[in-house]
Design a protein around this motif. Structure first.
Motif, PDB file in Angstrom:
ATOM      1  N   THR A  74       0.860  -1.177   0.000  1.00  0.00           N
ATOM      2  CA  THR A  74       0.000   0.000   0.000  1.00  0.00           C
ATOM      3  C   THR A  74       0.898   1.229   0.000  1.00  0.00           C
ATOM      4  N   MET A  75       0.380   2.342  -0.500  1.00  0.00           N
ATOM      5  CA  MET A  75       1.175   3.564  -0.623  1.00  0.00           C
ATOM      6  C   MET A  75       0.404   4.751  -0.090  1.00  0.00           C
ATOM      7  N   ARG A  76       1.153   5.729   0.392  1.00  0.00           N
ATOM      8  CA  ARG A  76       0.595   7.038   0.722  1.00  0.00           C
ATOM      9  C   ARG A  76       1.722   8.041   0.521  1.00  0.00           C
ATOM     10  N   GLY A  77       1.357   9.243   0.180  1.00  0.00           N
ATOM     11  CA  GLY A  77       2.381  10.251  -0.051  1.00  0.00           C
ATOM     12  C   GLY A  77       1.808  11.519  -0.627  1.00  0.00           C
ATOM     13  N   GLU A  78       2.680  12.250  -1.319  1.00  0.00           N
ATOM     14  CA  GLU A  78       2.304  13.551  -1.849  1.00  0.00           C
ATOM     15  C   GLU A  78       3.148  13.866  -3.077  1.00  0.00           C
ATOM     16  N   ILE A  79       2.522  14.483  -4.082  1.00  0.00           N
ATOM     17  CA  ILE A  79       3.270  14.991  -5.220  1.00  0.00           C
ATOM     18  C   ILE A  79       3.337  16.509  -5.121  1.00  0.00           C
ATOM     19  N   THR A  80       4.432  17.054  -5.609  1.00  0.00           N
ATOM     20  CA  THR A  80       4.646  18.493  -5.639  1.00  0.00           C
ATOM     21  C   THR A  80       5.160  18.860  -7.018  1.00  0.00           C
ATOM     22  N   LEU A  81       4.542  19.819  -7.673  1.00  0.00           N
ATOM     23  CA  LEU A  81       5.041  20.279  -8.966  1.00  0.00           C
ATOM     24  C   LEU A  81       6.315  21.074  -8.750  1.00  0.00           C
ATOM     25  N   LYS A  82       7.347  20.778  -9.562  1.00  0.00           N
ATOM     26  CA  LYS A  82       8.635  21.467  -9.448  1.00  0.00           C
ATOM     27  C   LYS A  82       8.905  22.376 -10.645  1.00  0.00           C
ATOM     28  N   GLY A  83       7.992  22.468 -11.541  1.00  0.00           N
ATOM     29  CA  GLY A  83       8.163  23.273 -12.747  1.00  0.00           C
ATOM     30  C   GLY A  83       7.233  22.739 -13.811  1.00  0.00           C
ATOM     31  N   PRO A  84       7.328  23.248 -15.033  1.00  0.00           N
ATOM     32  CA  PRO A  84       6.381  22.848 -16.069  1.00  0.00           C
ATOM     33  C   PRO A  84       6.550  21.401 -16.524  1.00  0.00           C
ATOM     34  N   ALA A  85       7.699  20.757 -16.230  1.00  0.00           N
ATOM     35  CA  ALA A  85       7.929  19.410 -16.749  1.00  0.00           C
ATOM     36  C   ALA A  85       8.483  18.454 -15.701  1.00  0.00           C
ATOM     37  N   SER A  86       8.344  18.770 -14.422  1.00  0.00           N
ATOM     38  CA  SER A  86       8.854  17.835 -13.420  1.00  0.00           C
ATOM     39  C   SER A  86       8.030  17.910 -12.147  1.00  0.00           C
ATOM     40  N   LEU A  87       8.072  16.824 -11.421  1.00  0.00           N
ATOM     41  CA  LEU A  87       7.389  16.790 -10.139  1.00  0.00           C
ATOM     42  C   LEU A  87       8.214  15.975  -9.163  1.00  0.00           C
ATOM     43  N   SER A  88       7.948  16.186  -7.898  1.00  0.00           N
ATOM     44  CA  SER A  88       8.589  15.439  -6.831  1.00  0.00           C
ATOM     45  C   SER A  88       7.542  14.538  -6.203  1.00  0.00           C
ATOM     46  N   LEU A  89       7.943  13.334  -5.871  1.00  0.00           N
ATOM     47  CA  LEU A  89       7.047  12.348  -5.285  1.00  0.00           C
ATOM     48  C   LEU A  89       7.606  11.947  -3.928  1.00  0.00           C
ATOM     49  N   ASP A  90       6.877  12.262  -2.864  1.00  0.00           N
ATOM     50  CA  ASP A  90       7.235  11.839  -1.521  1.00  0.00           C
ATOM     51  C   ASP A  90       6.303  10.686  -1.192  1.00  0.00           C
ATOM     52  N   LEU A  91       6.825   9.464  -1.277  1.00  0.00           N
ATOM     53  CA  LEU A  91       5.979   8.284  -1.237  1.00  0.00           C
ATOM     54  C   LEU A  91       6.491   7.286  -0.211  1.00  0.00           C
ATOM     55  N   GLU A  92       5.597   6.784   0.604  1.00  0.00           N
ATOM     56  CA  GLU A  92       5.897   5.681   1.508  1.00  0.00           C
ATOM     57  C   GLU A  92       5.134   4.471   1.023  1.00  0.00           C
ATOM     58  N   ALA A  93       5.851   3.380   0.794  1.00  0.00           N
ATOM     59  CA  ALA A  93       5.217   2.132   0.386  1.00  0.00           C
ATOM     60  C   ALA A  93       5.378   1.135   1.520  1.00  0.00           C
ATOM     61  N   GLU A  94       4.273   0.626   1.989  1.00  0.00           N
ATOM     62  CA  GLU A  94       4.263  -0.347   3.078  1.00  0.00           C
ATOM     63  C   GLU A  94       3.988  -1.718   2.482  1.00  0.00           C
ATOM     64  N   PRO A  95       4.993  -2.632   2.501  1.00  0.00           N
ATOM     65  CA  PRO A  95       4.759  -3.948   1.909  1.00  0.00           C
ATOM     66  C   PRO A  95       3.792  -4.771   2.756  1.00  0.00           C
ATOM     67  N   ASP A  96       3.010  -5.611   2.085  1.00  0.00           N
ATOM     68  CA  ASP A  96       2.185  -6.582   2.799  1.00  0.00           C
ATOM     69  C   ASP A  96       3.114  -7.510   3.572  1.00  0.00           C
ATOM     70  N   GLU A  97       2.593  -8.188   4.550  1.00  0.00           N
ATOM     71  CA  GLU A  97       3.417  -9.084   5.363  1.00  0.00           C
ATOM     72  C   GLU A  97       4.148 -10.091   4.474  1.00  0.00           C
ATOM     73  N   GLY A  98       5.473 -10.145   4.611  1.00  0.00           N
ATOM     74  CA  GLY A  98       6.297 -11.068   3.850  1.00  0.00           C
ATOM     75  C   GLY A  98       6.683 -10.593   2.465  1.00  0.00           C
ATOM     76  N   ALA A  99       6.240  -9.405   2.050  1.00  0.00           N
ATOM     77  CA  ALA A  99       6.540  -8.898   0.708  1.00  0.00           C
ATOM     78  C   ALA A  99       7.706  -7.915   0.769  1.00  0.00           C
ATOM     79  N   ALA A 100       8.455  -7.817  -0.327  1.00  0.00           N
ATOM     80  CA  ALA A 100       9.551  -6.864  -0.440  1.00  0.00           C
ATOM     81  C   ALA A 100       9.034  -5.560  -1.027  1.00  0.00           C
ATOM     82  N   ALA A 101       9.603  -4.437  -0.596  1.00  0.00           N
ATOM     83  CA  ALA A 101       9.198  -3.135  -1.130  1.00  0.00           C
ATOM     84  C   ALA A 101       9.956  -2.832  -2.413  1.00  0.00           C
ATOM     85  N   LEU A 102       9.296  -2.167  -3.338  1.00  0.00           N
ATOM     86  CA  LEU A 102       9.912  -1.723  -4.580  1.00  0.00           C
ATOM     87  C   LEU A 102      10.259  -0.254  -4.415  1.00  0.00           C
TER      88      LEU A 102
END
Length: 146
Positions: A74-102
């Motif tokens: 599962t994921m939660r986070g926030e995007i922020t525009l950094k200009g006309p062609a880029s953005l920043s992604l502040d993302l936390e990914a919580e793996p299910d039990e026994g799963a690896a995070a990407l």
């Protein structure tokens, strides 16, 4: 619908966070190796992976995903525009039990065209042979708005 797109420098309208609001499903999550002698690639969506995120008008997001490589998360986070062609992604990914995070990069070049949002990053790594050693890679994520 917006008149200009994130990454479209010829448009007259400014892209805002509200333009990203909605539910987006990944149509591509493509890792491509950046080594001259080898050009391996893996599209996690093509091999049965899925990622869905819902973005609010203020840039906050929640979502879920799974793949054979990562398992579920599962994921939660926030995007922020950094200009006309880029953005920043502040993302936390919580793996299910026994799963690896990407791991995902934080900054992306982006294009927003109609109902497709494409994010790309050249400064990430991916373990193409699953031996514990990551190789330099490009990540392209394309998402379609529901």
């Amino acid at each position: 619908m917006i008149g200009a797109a994130c990454g479209d420098l010829t448009g007259a309208d400014e892209v805002t966070l509200a333009d990203f609001a909605g539910t987006w499903n990944a149509s591509q999550l493509l890792w491509t190796e950046r080594v001259e002698s080898a050009r391996r690639s893996l599209d996690l969506v093509h091999v049965g992976g899925r990622v869905s995120v819902t973005i609010a008008a203020d840039g906050s997001l929640v979502g879920f995903g799974s793949s054979l490589v990562t398992g579920g998360f599962t994921m939660r986070g926030e995007i922020t525009l950094k200009g006309p062609a880029s953005l920043s992604l502040d993302l936390e990914a919580e793996p299910d039990e026994g799963a690896a995070a990407l791991g995902l990069p934080r900054g992306f070049a982006c294009t927003l065209s109609g109902g497709t949002l494409t994010l790309s990053n050249l400064a990430k790594t991916f373990d193409f042979v699953f031996d514990g050693t990551s190789e330099p890679a490009t990540l392209v994520m394309a998402r379609r708005r529901n």
